[in-house]
Design a protein around this motif. Structure first.
Motif, PDB file in Angstrom:
ATOM      1  N   ASP A  62       0.830  -1.215   0.000  1.00 44.88           N
ATOM      2  CA  ASP A  62       0.000   0.000   0.000  1.00 44.88           C
ATOM      3  C   ASP A  62       0.861   1.261   0.000  1.00 44.88           C
ATOM      4  O   ASP A  62       0.557   2.224  -0.715  1.00 44.88           O
ATOM      5  N   TYR A  72       3.741  -7.543  -4.773  1.00 45.26           N
ATOM      6  CA  TYR A  72       2.614  -8.236  -5.409  1.00 45.26           C
ATOM      7  C   TYR A  72       3.041  -9.631  -5.859  1.00 45.26           C
ATOM      8  O   TYR A  72       2.314 -10.601  -5.672  1.00 45.26           O
ATOM      9  N   ARG A 123      -1.183  -8.234  -1.310  1.00 43.91           N
ATOM     10  CA  ARG A 123      -2.216  -7.582  -2.101  1.00 43.91           C
ATOM     11  C   ARG A 123      -2.560  -6.213  -1.517  1.00 43.91           C
ATOM     12  O   ARG A 123      -2.481  -6.006  -0.306  1.00 43.91           O
ATOM     13  N   THR A 159      -4.753  -3.199  -0.070  1.00 38.92           N
ATOM     14  CA  THR A 159      -5.913  -3.258   0.824  1.00 38.92           C
ATOM     15  C   THR A 159      -6.865  -2.080   0.644  1.00 38.92           C
ATOM     16  O   THR A 159      -7.876  -2.015   1.344  1.00 38.92           O
ATOM     17  N   LEU A 177      -3.011   0.041  -9.688  1.00 32.63           N
ATOM     18  CA  LEU A 177      -3.726  -1.160  -9.258  1.00 32.63           C
ATOM     19  C   LEU A 177      -4.116  -2.040 -10.442  1.00 32.63           C
ATOM     20  O   LEU A 177      -4.022  -3.267 -10.373  1.00 32.63           O
ATOM     21  N   LEU A 225      -0.988  -3.834 -11.664  1.00 28.86           N
ATOM     22  CA  LEU A 225      -0.648  -4.934 -10.766  1.00 28.86           C
ATOM     23  C   LEU A 225      -1.588  -6.120 -10.994  1.00 28.86           C
ATOM     24  O   LEU A 225      -1.149  -7.272 -11.071  1.00 28.86           O
ATOM     25  N   ASP A 226      -2.876  -5.815 -11.120  1.00 32.07           N
ATOM     26  CA  ASP A 226      -3.864  -6.872 -11.328  1.00 32.07           C
ATOM     27  C   ASP A 226      -3.616  -7.629 -12.633  1.00 32.07           C
ATOM     28  O   ASP A 226      -3.860  -8.829 -12.716  1.00 32.07           O
ATOM     29  N   ASN A 268      -0.687  -8.054 -13.782  1.00 36.62           N
ATOM     30  CA  ASN A 268       0.655  -8.607 -13.612  1.00 36.62           C
ATOM     31  C   ASN A 268       1.649  -8.065 -14.647  1.00 36.62           C
ATOM     32  O   ASN A 268       2.482  -8.793 -15.184  1.00 36.62           O
TER      33      ASN A 268
END
Length: 85
Positions: A13, A28, A33, A35, A59, A62-63, A65
């Motif tokens: 975070d 990651y 993960r 928050t 975000l 990251l999701d 990848n």
């Protein structure tokens, strides 16, 4: 066990909050993960005065990848307050 700091933030975070995608990606990949939502990051950013960053873009990347060498800069210019006449 995951250690959190002020504002209930973990290490990933904080990396997102300060726009450090390389660091966020590292955490990651290790299974940590985020928050918070982009809106929550923005609220915390306004309190602690961290740099302006595209939290939604970080975000999403990251999701998906996406490796750090494949993403753009997530730094944003500060928002100028609108002057009322």
């Amino acid at each position: 066990m995951e250690i959190t700091g002020p504002h209930d933030l973990n290490a990933l975070d904080y990396a997102v909050l300060y726009g450090y995608y390389n660091t966020a990606y590292f955490f990651y990949e290790k299974g940590m993960r985020p928050t918070k939502t982009p809106e929550e990051y923005e609220e915390i950013r306004s309190v602690i005065k961290s740099p302006y960053s595209d939290f939604a873009g970080i975000l999403m990347s990251l999701d998906c990848n996406m490796p750090p060498d494949m993403v753009p800069s997530f730094s944003l210019p500060p928002v100028e307050p609108k002057e009322e006449l």
